[in-house]
Write a protein that holds these residues in place. Structure first.
Motif, PDB file in Angstrom:
ATOM      1  N   GLU A  65      -3.132  -2.307  -2.821  1.00  0.00           N
ATOM      2  CA  GLU A  65      -4.424  -1.933  -2.246  1.00  0.00           C
ATOM      3  C   GLU A  65      -4.299  -0.531  -1.689  1.00  0.00           C
ATOM      4  O   GLU A  65      -3.199  -0.052  -1.406  1.00  0.00           O
ATOM      5  CB  GLU A  65      -4.890  -2.931  -1.191  1.00  0.00           C
ATOM      6  N   ASP A  66      -5.416   0.151  -1.568  1.00  0.00           N
ATOM      7  CA  ASP A  66      -5.385   1.552  -1.152  1.00  0.00           C
ATOM      8  C   ASP A  66      -6.680   1.889  -0.425  1.00  0.00           C
ATOM      9  O   ASP A  66      -7.681   2.242  -1.052  1.00  0.00           O
ATOM     10  CB  ASP A  66      -5.194   2.462  -2.364  1.00  0.00           C
ATOM     11  N   ASN A  67      -6.657   1.773   0.894  1.00  0.00           N
ATOM     12  CA  ASN A  67      -7.870   2.003   1.683  1.00  0.00           C
ATOM     13  C   ASN A  67      -8.510   3.358   1.407  1.00  0.00           C
ATOM     14  O   ASN A  67      -9.732   3.484   1.382  1.00  0.00           O
ATOM     15  CB  ASN A  67      -7.556   1.883   3.174  1.00  0.00           C
ATOM     16  N   GLN A 115      -6.790   9.138  -9.133  1.00  0.00           N
ATOM     17  CA  GLN A 115      -7.383   7.822  -9.396  1.00  0.00           C
ATOM     18  C   GLN A 115      -7.103   7.368 -10.822  1.00  0.00           C
ATOM     19  O   GLN A 115      -6.708   6.212 -11.050  1.00  0.00           O
ATOM     20  CB  GLN A 115      -8.888   7.880  -9.135  1.00  0.00           C
ATOM     21  N   SER A 163     -18.630   4.317  -5.058  1.00  0.00           N
ATOM     22  CA  SER A 163     -17.586   3.299  -5.127  1.00  0.00           C
ATOM     23  C   SER A 163     -17.604   2.564  -6.458  1.00  0.00           C
ATOM     24  O   SER A 163     -16.547   2.202  -6.989  1.00  0.00           O
ATOM     25  CB  SER A 163     -17.749   2.304  -3.969  1.00  0.00           C
ATOM     26  N   HIS A 203       0.835  -1.202   0.000  1.00  0.00           N
ATOM     27  CA  HIS A 203       0.000   0.000   0.000  1.00  0.00           C
ATOM     28  C   HIS A 203       0.870   1.252   0.000  1.00  0.00           C
ATOM     29  O   HIS A 203       2.099   1.185   0.130  1.00  0.00           O
ATOM     30  CB  HIS A 203      -0.945   0.009   1.209  1.00  0.00           C
ATOM     31  N   MET A 246      -8.532   5.206  -1.327  1.00  0.00           N
ATOM     32  CA  MET A 246      -8.688   5.544  -2.749  1.00  0.00           C
ATOM     33  C   MET A 246      -9.922   6.379  -3.020  1.00  0.00           C
ATOM     34  O   MET A 246      -9.917   7.281  -3.864  1.00  0.00           O
ATOM     35  CB  MET A 246      -8.748   4.259  -3.580  1.00  0.00           C
ATOM     36  N   PHE A 291     -10.212  -1.052  -1.770  1.00  0.00           N
ATOM     37  CA  PHE A 291     -10.304   0.268  -1.150  1.00  0.00           C
ATOM     38  C   PHE A 291     -11.472   0.177  -0.179  1.00  0.00           C
ATOM     39  O   PHE A 291     -12.229  -0.789  -0.188  1.00  0.00           O
ATOM     40  CB  PHE A 291     -10.509   1.371  -2.198  1.00  0.00           C
TER      41      PHE A 291
END
Length: 306
Positions: free
Chosen positions: A75-77, A87, A134, A47, A79, A104
């Motif tokens: 992964e990118d919580n 993005q 989302s 991350h 995002m 995310f």
């Protein structure tokens, strides 16, 4: 809730590859550069910030460094909170390198307080609206999974009522996500006893009740070691509802080999069982600086050598 058959059928194939029991998503196989290390056997996903000392502050540059070290996912919580420009840039980089976008967070702003358990319409509406946003984000970065946390216990309601309230909200969110081909992965956590979702069997029960290919389990090995232990047998029991796995050793929540969990054994079990999905590196670095980042890579190479 009435399930739309055509939605179920349209997502059936995606769900079968997004669950452990269906031999999940294939590890990305981009053409490696001369400098790139051999890809790992499993798709470990770092991350933002994990390799900032080598890759720099820009997440895109870090992603390129990750690729060169053999990682094929991220992964990118946070995002959902990034600008559209960021993005798009991240999505384009992942596409160019052939890397997989991991989770995310579907962050409503209510994940860390009483919310969906209460049954209040305001929380339900906020959740559904965030699911819609989302889905749009997922299109830009080619995301297939997004983390959902139902919030805290509502201590004034019986547990059965709270569970029903959560299931109802998740069913409504799943209707939105099904149409966008996005899968929410419910994450049982260990951060505080106030969290409603804490155990793998509880999460399994809720997924069965929601009954949607867009509602599965995120099995975070760190949290489950803290809350219930007995890792491999519990993974086996929940196998057909798990769509995503995260990593962190205990104690400390750092890379494998720094704590008590036998990660080499767990990785071998998952690999032999047919798991080819993302393995989110949901932890910090045990050591700081470039030395710590190199130690982290070494730990993954060691644990992946099964």
């Amino acid at each position: 809730m009435k399930r739309r058959n055509f939605l179920q059928k349209s997502l059936a194939a995606a769900a079968s590859t997004a669950t452990l029991g269906g031999a999940l998503a294939t590890v990305a196989t981009a053409r490696p550069t001369a400098a790139a290390e051999k890809p790992f056997k499993l798709n470990y996903a770092p991350h933002d910030g994990m390799f900032a000392n080598h890759g720099g502050k820009d997440f895109v540059d870090q992603i390129k460094f990750m690729y060169d070290q053999g990682f094929r996912g991220i992964e990118d919580n946070g995002m959902l909170g990034r600008s559209k420009e960021q993005q798009d840039k991240i999505g384009a980089t992942l596409a160019k390198l052939g890397m997989t976008m991991g989770v995310f967070v579907i962050d409503t702003g209510n994940n860390w307080k009483v919310s969906l358990t209460s049954g209040k319409q305001e929380f339900k509406d906020n959740f559904i609206d965030t699911c819609k946003r989302s889905v749009e984000l997922a299109k830009r970065v080619n995301a297939k999974w997004a983390t959902v946390v139902p919030g805290f216990y509502e201590r004034h309601l019986p547990i059965g009522i709270q569970t029903a309230n959560v299931v109802d909200a998740l069913r409504r969110g799943a209707e939105v996500l099904e149409q966008g081909g996005l899968i929410m992965v419910l994450e049982p956590l260990s951060d505080t006893p106030e969290l409603f979702l804490r155990y793998s069997d509880q999460t399994y029960e809720i997924c069965k009740a929601v009954d949607s290919p867009s509602c599965k389990i995120l099995y975070d090995i760190y949290h489950m070691q803290r809350n219930e232990g007995n890792l491999i047998p519990n993974i086996e029991k929940c196998w057909d509802e798990i769509a995503y796995v995260q990593i962190g050793d205990n104690p400390g929540r750092h890379e494998p080999t720094t704590g008590e969990i036998n990660y080499k054994n767990i990785f071998k079990y998952l690999y032999d069982r047919g798991y080819r999905g993302v393995m989110g590196m949901e932890h910090g670095n045990a050591k700081s600086g470039k030395e710590g980042e190199l130690a982290l890579i070494k730990a993954y190479r060691e644990s992946d050598n099964f």
